[in-house]
Every structure is written in C-alpha cells, then in structure tokens.
Enzyme design. Structure first.
Site, PDB file in Angstrom:
ATOM      1  N   LYS A 274       1.474   3.960   3.801  1.00  0.00           N
ATOM      2  CA  LYS A 274       0.795   5.010   3.054  1.00  0.00           C
ATOM      3  C   LYS A 274       1.822   5.961   2.446  1.00  0.00           C
ATOM      4  O   LYS A 274       2.970   6.025   2.889  1.00  0.00           O
ATOM      5  CB  LYS A 274      -0.129   5.804   3.982  1.00  0.00           C
ATOM      6  N   ARG A 348     -10.280  -3.284  10.311  1.00  0.00           N
ATOM      7  CA  ARG A 348     -11.195  -4.442  10.348  1.00  0.00           C
ATOM      8  C   ARG A 348     -10.653  -5.546  11.254  1.00  0.00           C
ATOM      9  O   ARG A 348     -11.421  -6.315  11.825  1.00  0.00           O
ATOM     10  CB  ARG A 348     -11.438  -4.942   8.924  1.00  0.00           C
TER      11      ARG A 348
END
Length: 497
Positions: A274, A348
């Site tokens: 990020k 996920r």
C-alpha cells in the site's frame, strides 16, 4: 479503557440534587414530572430566548433558579413524536451524555408528554449513554481533567414509571454494550501491542463469560492444510492463530449459527504494498474479527438461547524475504489452488480456509462472515452501509431487518456467474483478484467458492467499521460496527427457532 458512568433506575420523581435532563417534543410541552423539576416555568420561558425548538438531539440549558435543589436543568429535544423509532431512544441516550458536560450527578426524566415511554425505551436511553461514553485513552499519560465531554465517575439516574422493568431490560442490553466496547478496544489498539497471539488471548478471555474457546496454532493449521491463510502471514515474524469461540445456549441437536471474522491485525499489502498515506489505519483491518468477538461477548452475556460459534482467522500481512509474491500459487484447505495475483487482496484468502474449516467441523445451520475486505465497497456505499453478499434470500432479508432495527445498515449487492468467471485463472483453480470494475463483488465471489450448500452471507464492513462519521452513540475511530447487528440477528432469527 474509559470507566463507564454508573447508571441506576429509580421511580419517576423530581430529583433532589444534581442536574436534570428533561425530554421535550417539538410542541415544546413539558411532561408532568419535567414540569415538577421547574415549578416556576423558567426553562420553558427560556426557549424563545435561546431559540430552542426541540429538534432531535438539540439541547437548551438553564442554571436552576434559586430555591430549587438542582444545579442545572437541560431540555433535550426529541423532535416529532411520530418520527421516533427503536434506534431513536439509543440516540437520545447518546445526546443526553453529550449534554452532561462534566457534571457528576445527573437524572434523566424518562417521560414525554403525549407518549407512553416503555421500559425498553428507558433501557435504550441508558445504553446510549454508555455507548457515547466510550473513549480509547489507554496510552495517554496526561488527562484533561477539564474535558467537558468526559463521563468518568458520573452517576446517572434514569427516572422512569416502572424502574424494575427498565432495569430488567437494561440487564440484557448492557451485555451488548460491553460487546461493542470490546470490539472498539480491539480495533483501536495499535498493531505493535495487538498481534495475532494477543488477539487470540483477548478472545480466550471470554471463557470467563461462559464461552468455550479453542486456539489453533500454526502447527495445527499446517496439519489441516490451511495454505491460503498461512500464505498471507509468511512475511510476518508473528505467528497466526485461528480462534473458535462456542456458546451452547440452544438444544444439543441444533446446528450452530457461525459468525466468521477476518482478523488481519495489520496490513501493509505485502509485496503489493500500500502507499504510506493512510497505512496507519490498517491496524483496523481486523474489524470483522473484532465484531465477532464482541458479538460472542454479547450473546454469552445475555445467555442467548441459541448455539452460536464465532471463528476468527488472525494474521499479519507484512513484508520480508519470506513474504508471498504476486504469482505464487497456494493450496487451500479445500484442496483448491489459488494464484495470488495481488498480495493486498489477502483477507479473502483468510476467509477461504476459515469458511472451509467451519463447514468441515460444525456442519453449520448458516454462516455469516464479516470483513473489512475492500475499498471498493466504500466507493459504492460510503461509510453508512455495509455491503451484503449472499447465496440465500431468507438470510439476506433477516440480516437487512436486523440492520434496520439497530441502524447498522446493510445493502445487498449482486453476485453471479458473470462475476465468478472473472476470477478464473489459467494457472490455478482461481486467482484472488478479477478485473478493474466491481471490486467488492469480485472479492465476495472468491469466498463463495469455499461455501458448499450452507446458507451464507458475506458482509463487507470496510466503510462503517473504522473512521466512520461520528454519531450520537459513537465518537471513537473504531466503531464496533457489527456487534449490535449480529446480536439482533441471533435474537430475532435464531433463538427459539
């Protein structure tokens, strides 16, 4: 953690000391007991001068006139009576707490002219006061003793026509409040002090409230084949944990309801790193797991008549020489293989193994997972709704209803084959990202591949779980979103059925 104000319930009467908060509707009429607190009518005469029109949550304060035993009188607006709903009473409690302004002894007159206040509504006022009172000040070495918003050390009396009934209703609500406070504490805690081991210990502590708690170590997860979850954490020096919390309040033969939470205690994005701007907020990437822990605290505290299991996958997504690379292929517990195209799409992967483990071990009645999964859901819904994705219409309707009751609102989003085919991989059974568009839906489509025939819902709570706009009942960065929603779902849809 901030100390909660002390709340008691008493028979409806004019207080003989401290300050009084009086509920006033938009017609500006005072109830009988509110009028008894100000026999000279000074407060009502001040309304035109102060411009007070009793709009919801607004207040008008007056120093008590000479000759009365009180210090101050505060009118708290409730707006139009016909607009009041269940959530309004919780908000009124929060608005009352905001009006305390550092006073140590306050009585809230839970009576309104023209409407019969119920015991549940009086209890909700008290719960709203507690929710508004939360502050995360654990690491402050200096306190501002003059802070007008503090409620620490306060004594609050809710004066109500049936105090015993209100106290009984509050006795259940307070456990839900405790669950919200716990979830907020976990989300607000910095990542250097809350790693996977510490998070697991916080969940393990719920055994004090009657839960049975098991903690799976990395060795046990490897034996189970949780390659997807463990792959996320292989760049971190802190070992992962899966925590299973069980509440057996239903019949022995009843299949459990299972709540599943993504618990990424810090998310750098891994090798798909990020940007630095805002990365500090990624201590909150375990908001789903925090909500599940808080909800389990709530259902155990109020002794819910249902079998409920909470499972959280707790990992840290960091970067070192062992970190997962884009293009790596991992094998999940289900046996399905996953091409990891983006290491920042890690939540996920955690859910995949935990969902499969849940079905293998518990054969659940239904599963609900919560995760701060995508920024894309915030582009769609902002920070006022969480995204709901599900394979079951009835479950979706029940969750939406619980969200409307608690004001922890959900909006159902689409799923289907059109989305599912976008996560097919030429090198493995699937990849963990799809195309540029519909990111929240593609993210939800991924864990569905690890759901068999069990009714399942995925809640993407990235918007409302952290840094959401302040409200009457929350001034904290970590909101505790999901605790009240899940508790209400269990109460309305699962108990006694």
């Amino acid at each position: 953690m901030t100390a909660k104000p002390t709340i008691t319930f008493a028979k409806l009467s004019a207080p003989r000391k401290g300050s009084a908060i009086l509920l006033v509707a938009d017609d500006l009429s005072l109830s009988h007991m509110a009028g008894s607190c100000d026999p000279g009518g000074h407060l009502a005469r001040s309304f035109p001068i102060s411009g007070f029109k009793a709009a919801f949550g607004t207040s008008s304060e007056l120093l008590a006139p000479e000759g009365t035993p009180l210090d101050r009188l505060t009118a708290l607006g409730v707006g139009k009576l016909e607009s009041l709903n269940e959530f309004s009473w919780l908000r009124l409690g929060g608005a009352a707490a905001a009006a305390f302004r550092g006073r140590s002894d306050v009585t809230v007159i839970a009576e309104l002219e023209g409407v019969a206040v119920t015991a549940a509504q009086a209890a909700a006022i008290a719960a709203g006061i507690l929710l508004r009172s939360y502050r995360f000040e654990k690491y402050k070495t200096r306190r501002d003793d003059d802070d007008p918003a503090t409620t620490e050390g306060m004594r609050v009396t809710i004066a109500f026509a049936e105090p015993t009934a209100a106290k009984r209703a509050f006795a259940e609500l307070v456990h839900v409040v405790d669950g919200v406070w716990l979830a907020r504490d976990l989300v607000n805690e910095p990542a250097n002090t809350l790693g996977p081991i510490e998070f697991a210990a916080a969940a393990k502590a719920l055994e004090l409230h009657g839960l049975s708690v098991d903690v799976l170590t990395e060795r046990e997860m490897k034996k189970l084949g949780m390659g997807a979850l463990l792959g996320v954490a292989q760049g971190s020096s802190r070992p992962s944990r899966v925590v299973v919390m069980r509440w057996n309040g239903g019949k022995a033969k009843d299949k459990p309801v299972v709540l599943i939470g993504k618990g990424v205690v810090f998310d750098t994005g891994g090798n798909s790193m990020k940007t630095a701007s805002g990365m500090e907020d990624m201590k909150g990437d375990m908001g789903g797991a925090a909500a599940v822990v808080g909800a389990m605290r709530a259902v155990a505290g109020r002794k819910a008549k249902a079998n409920v299991v909470g499972i959280i996958g707790v990992v840290e997504n960091m970067v070192d020489g062992n970190a997962q690379r884009p293009g790596d292929i991992v094998k999940s517990m289900s046996g399905q293989t996953i091409e990891v195209m983006n290491t920042d799409a890690e939540g996920r992967l955690v859910l995949a193994d935990v969902l499969w483990y849940c079905q293998q071990r518990f054969q659940p009645r239904l599963m609900i997972d919560l995760a701060t999964l995508t920024g894309a859901i915030m582009v769609s819904l902002g920070q006022f709704h969480a995204g709901l994705f599900s394979n079951d219409d009835e479950l979706s309707q029940q969750l939406v209803a619980a969200g409307l009751s608690t004001h922890e609102r959900l909006w159902r989003m689409p799923m289907g084959d059109d989305y599912d085919k976008l996560i097919n991989s030429k090198n493995a059974d699937m990849k963990n990202i799809g195309g540029r568009y519909g990111g929240a839906g593609l993210a939800a489509q991924f864990p569905q591949r690890f759901v068999k025939d069990t009714p399942w819902a995925h809640l993407d709570i990235a918007g409302p779980a952290m840094s959401a706009p302040a409200s009457e009942i929350n001034q904290s960065w970590g909101t505790g979103f999901g605790v009240r929603l899940l508790d209400r779902f269990v109460r309305d849809a699962c108990e006694g059925s």
